[in-house]
Write a protein that holds these residues in place. Structure first.
Motif, mmCIF file in Angstrom:
data_model
loop_
_atom_site.group_PDB
_atom_site.id
_atom_site.type_symbol
_atom_site.label_atom_id
_atom_site.label_comp_id
_atom_site.label_asym_id
_atom_site.label_seq_id
_atom_site.Cartn_x
_atom_site.Cartn_y
_atom_site.Cartn_z
ATOM 1 N N PRO A 232 17.336 -1.385 36.287
ATOM 2 C CA PRO A 232 16.237 -1.742 35.979
ATOM 3 C C PRO A 232 15.977 -2.741 34.727
ATOM 4 C CG PRO A 232 16.485 0.487 35.096
ATOM 5 C CD PRO A 232 17.614 0.029 35.946
ATOM 6 N N ALA A 233 15.122 -3.667 34.500
ATOM 7 C CA ALA A 233 14.933 -4.259 33.470
ATOM 8 C C ALA A 233 14.961 -3.869 32.330
ATOM 9 C CB ALA A 233 13.577 -5.232 33.908
ATOM 10 N N SER A 234 15.427 -4.337 31.213
ATOM 11 C CA SER A 234 15.507 -3.514 29.934
ATOM 12 C C SER A 234 15.873 -4.304 28.656
ATOM 13 C CB SER A 234 16.407 -2.568 29.826
ATOM 14 O OG SER A 234 17.938 -3.093 30.007
ATOM 15 N N PRO A 235 15.607 -4.130 27.468
ATOM 16 C CA PRO A 235 16.100 -5.210 26.435
ATOM 17 C C PRO A 235 17.647 -5.544 26.481
ATOM 18 C CG PRO A 235 14.547 -3.388 25.682
ATOM 19 C CD PRO A 235 15.040 -2.997 27.076
ATOM 20 N N LYS A 236 17.717 -6.546 26.200
ATOM 21 C CA LYS A 236 19.269 -7.080 26.485
ATOM 22 C C LYS A 236 20.202 -6.115 25.544
ATOM 23 C CE LYS A 236 21.815 -11.452 26.268
ATOM 24 N NZ LYS A 236 21.666 -12.909 25.897
ATOM 25 N N PHE A 237 19.719 -5.846 24.461
ATOM 26 C CA PHE A 237 20.892 -5.102 23.843
ATOM 27 C C PHE A 237 21.297 -3.727 24.421
ATOM 28 C CE2 PHE A 237 22.671 -2.538 20.253
ATOM 29 C CZ PHE A 237 23.652 -3.427 19.510
ATOM 30 N N LEU A 238 20.451 -3.270 25.007
ATOM 31 C CA LEU A 238 20.441 -1.913 25.572
ATOM 32 C C LEU A 238 21.348 -1.960 27.163
ATOM 33 C CD1 LEU A 238 17.337 0.112 25.086
ATOM 34 C CD2 LEU A 238 19.341 0.114 23.736
ATOM 35 N N LYS A 239 21.515 -3.208 27.601
ATOM 36 C CA LYS A 239 22.392 -3.348 28.887
ATOM 37 C C LYS A 239 23.829 -3.384 28.503
ATOM 38 C CE LYS A 239 19.260 -6.304 31.661
ATOM 39 N NZ LYS A 239 19.316 -5.631 32.881
ATOM 40 N N TYR A 240 24.816 -2.594 29.355
ATOM 41 C CA TYR A 240 25.987 -2.275 29.239
ATOM 42 C C TYR A 240 26.595 -3.790 29.559
ATOM 43 C CZ TYR A 240 25.734 2.599 29.052
ATOM 44 O OH TYR A 240 25.613 3.980 28.723
ATOM 45 N N ALA A 241 25.875 -4.702 30.633
ATOM 46 C CA ALA A 241 26.402 -5.862 30.899
ATOM 47 C C ALA A 241 26.398 -6.823 29.783
ATOM 48 C CB ALA A 241 25.527 -6.499 32.256
ATOM 49 N N THR A 242 25.405 -6.897 28.644
ATOM 50 C CA THR A 242 25.517 -7.627 27.676
ATOM 51 C C THR A 242 26.755 -7.312 26.844
ATOM 52 O OG1 THR A 242 23.028 -7.401 27.530
ATOM 53 C CG2 THR A 242 24.047 -7.975 25.436
ATOM 54 N N HIS A 243 27.145 -6.009 26.566
ATOM 55 C CA HIS A 243 28.440 -5.919 25.851
ATOM 56 C C HIS A 243 29.526 -6.079 26.794
ATOM 57 C CE1 HIS A 243 25.842 -4.355 22.565
ATOM 58 N NE2 HIS A 243 24.852 -3.676 23.606
ATOM 59 N N ALA A 244 29.432 -5.777 27.856
ATOM 60 C CA ALA A 244 30.755 -5.841 28.567
ATOM 61 C C ALA A 244 31.056 -7.340 28.802
ATOM 62 C CB ALA A 244 30.432 -5.145 30.056
ATOM 63 N N ASN A 245 30.126 -8.105 29.005
ATOM 64 C CA ASN A 245 30.419 -9.499 29.024
ATOM 65 C C ASN A 245 30.801 -10.465 27.917
ATOM 66 O OD1 ASN A 245 29.882 -9.350 31.818
ATOM 67 N ND2 ASN A 245 27.668 -9.778 31.811
ATOM 68 N N ALA A 246 30.739 -9.622 26.766
ATOM 69 C CA ALA A 246 31.030 -10.279 25.472
ATOM 70 C C ALA A 246 31.966 -9.061 24.874
ATOM 71 C CB ALA A 246 29.766 -10.262 24.424
ATOM 72 N N ASN A 247 32.833 -8.532 25.922
ATOM 73 C CA ASN A 247 34.125 -8.002 25.239
ATOM 74 C C ASN A 247 33.622 -7.042 24.109
ATOM 75 O OD1 ASN A 247 36.683 -6.727 24.912
ATOM 76 N ND2 ASN A 247 37.434 -8.410 23.685
ATOM 77 N N SER A 248 32.268 -6.406 24.038
ATOM 78 C CA SER A 248 32.054 -5.690 22.756
ATOM 79 C C SER A 248 31.924 -6.311 21.549
ATOM 80 C CB SER A 248 32.778 -4.441 22.503
ATOM 81 O OG SER A 248 32.791 -3.498 23.628
ATOM 82 N N LEU A 249 31.394 -7.807 21.699
ATOM 83 C CA LEU A 249 31.241 -8.480 20.525
ATOM 84 C C LEU A 249 30.160 -9.204 20.731
ATOM 85 C CD1 LEU A 249 35.079 -9.914 20.147
ATOM 86 C CD2 LEU A 249 34.086 -8.431 18.563
ATOM 87 N N PHE A 250 29.235 -8.625 21.338
ATOM 88 C CA PHE A 250 27.774 -9.290 21.290
ATOM 89 C C PHE A 250 27.002 -9.344 19.844
ATOM 90 C CE2 PHE A 250 23.138 -8.619 21.824
ATOM 91 C CZ PHE A 250 22.821 -9.866 22.417
ATOM 92 N N ASN A 251 27.392 -8.405 19.362
ATOM 93 C CA ASN A 251 26.928 -8.345 17.833
ATOM 94 C C ASN A 251 28.135 -8.201 17.011
ATOM 95 O OD1 ASN A 251 26.603 -5.700 18.505
ATOM 96 N ND2 ASN A 251 25.359 -5.369 16.727
#
Ligand SMILES: Cc1ncc(COP(=O)(O)O)c(C=O)c1O
Length: 379
Positions: A232-251
């Motif tokens: 489902p659509a959700s805030p970016k920070f809560l998506k696993y893909a956001t963190h996975a695609n940034a090797n857990s360095l999104f923030n």
């Protein structure tokens, strides 16, 4: 080797850490070494706390922590990705349904105590929840029997594999029905023994027990779930893909927590891995359960066959009810004076709780059980 200068720390979490991990972490706070803070590498002259998470010295710590988490915890790299996320395990109560809930499909849970109840409460914000089994009627003193086939058609199936407060533990991870991702909260026993973690489509563990310090959560998830177009659509920070695609360095990551995780995993590896941890954890927990089962004063909260090797709540229920509270208070005071710290039970069970995570020494279990027998003779 036990460090006899420190109290025996039975705290449920944040919990005992190996002395050498504490010393190496303290050193990195003063001056980080190259190569992921390798012992003989030159210092970079700056603290871990004051360098960029985008620079080489920190990156080496970060990448090594993830690599070790795969190898030491036996989380296959080809099928699963590891994420190092903020927010503790509680954040996963929200991120799991954010990513895995699907319209028209219930989420299935087994209710084995306070932490699964919290996960259930969060999941209800996202849709229907089915509770396949619960041991709430007997104060969560066992893992309830469940027909896993009842989870068929669910968006996911969630279990808490070690119940920190009530002291129960799944012996083995179940097989979820075809097409249903199994999700495990393994916060309070990850790394304590070999486990078939690869059976879980998604797993998580707050680091402050067997893996390091609070505020960091180790998450592992099957690669096919990361960018699932059905999510489902959700805030970016809560998506696993956001963190996975940034090797857990999104923030900006919890760099200190990641360093401690790396040091703890190196410590486990150097001691013979999770198999060696299991041998020690069996020895410690058997010492305590044997004492509890042979006592007419003390009693384990969890039923035999369902008992945790990590977190062991017990009461003084052998004492007459009118004297129980006073005797429990006396036991805890005397224990504390002798250097047994953190034994007070969680308010929902009362009595006492001995959490004996990986870094807890066998000597501590021997010393506690001998004090318990001596206390009982006097009581
Ligand atoms: C099994 C379990 N799940 C979740 C949590 C919550 O962890 P955190 O405080 O890191 O959010 C805990 C904390 O003790 C726990 O024991």
């Amino acid at each position: 080797m036990a460090d006899t200068t420190r109290p025996f720390n039975f705290s449920a979490g944040p919990a005992i850490l190996p002395q050498e991990v504490l010393e190496r972490a303290a050193e990195a706070v003063t001056a980080l070494r190259l190569g992921g803070h390798q012992p003989d590498a030159p210092s970079i002259g700056l603290s871990l706390l004051e360098v960029s998470h985008r620079g080489g010295p920190y990156q080496a710590v970060h990448d090594r922590a993830i690599e070790l988490a795969h190898s030491v915890l036996n989380i296959p790299e080809d099928t699963h990705q590891i994420l190092l996320l903020p927010g503790g395990a509680s954040m996963q109560f929200v991120m799991v349904p954010t990513n895995l809930s699907r319209p028209g499909r219930p989420a299935s849970f087994v209710d084995t105590g306070a932490w699964s109840s919290k996960a259930i409460a969060e999941a209800r914000h996202f849709g229907e929840v089915r509770v396949l089994g619960s041991s709430s009627d007997s104060k969560f003193d066992h893992i309830p029997p469940v027909n896993w086939a009842d989870a068929a058609g669910s968006s996911f199936l969630h279990i808490t594999t070690n119940n920190t407060i009530y002291g129960t533990e799944y012996e083995d991870l179940p097989h979820a029905p075809e097409g249903v991702p199994l999700v495990v909260d393994a916060s309070s026993h990850i790394g304590s023994r070999p486990m078939a973690l690869e059976r879980a489509a998604l797993g998580y563990a707050g680091a402050q027990k067997n893996l390091g310090c609070s505020g960091l959560c180790l998450v592992f998830l099957r690669r096919d779930l990361i960018d699932d177009p059905e999510a489902p659509a959700s805030p970016k920070f809560l998506k696993y893909a956001t963190h996975a695609n940034a090797n857990s360095l999104f923030n900006t990551p919890n760099s200190f927590g990641v360093l401690v995780l790396k040091l703890v995993l190196e410590w486990i590896e150097a001691r013979g891995g999770v198999e060696a941890m299991a041998r020690l954890n069996n020895e410690k927990s058997e010492l305590l359960y044997e004492t509890l089962d042979n006592s007419s004063l003390f009693a384990a909260h969890a039923r035999a066959g369902h008992r945790s090797r990590m977190t062991i709540p017990f009461t003084l229920n052998g004492a007459p009810e009118a004297e129980r509270d006073a005797l429990t208070a006396r036991f805890l005071t005397e224990a504390n004076d002798l250097g047994f710290q953190g034994l007070k039970g969680h308010r929902s069970v009362g009595g006492c709780r001995a959490s004996m995570y990986n870094a807890f020494p066998v000597e501590g279990a021997r010393a506690l059980t001998s004090f318990m027998r001596e206390f009982e003779r006097r009581a």
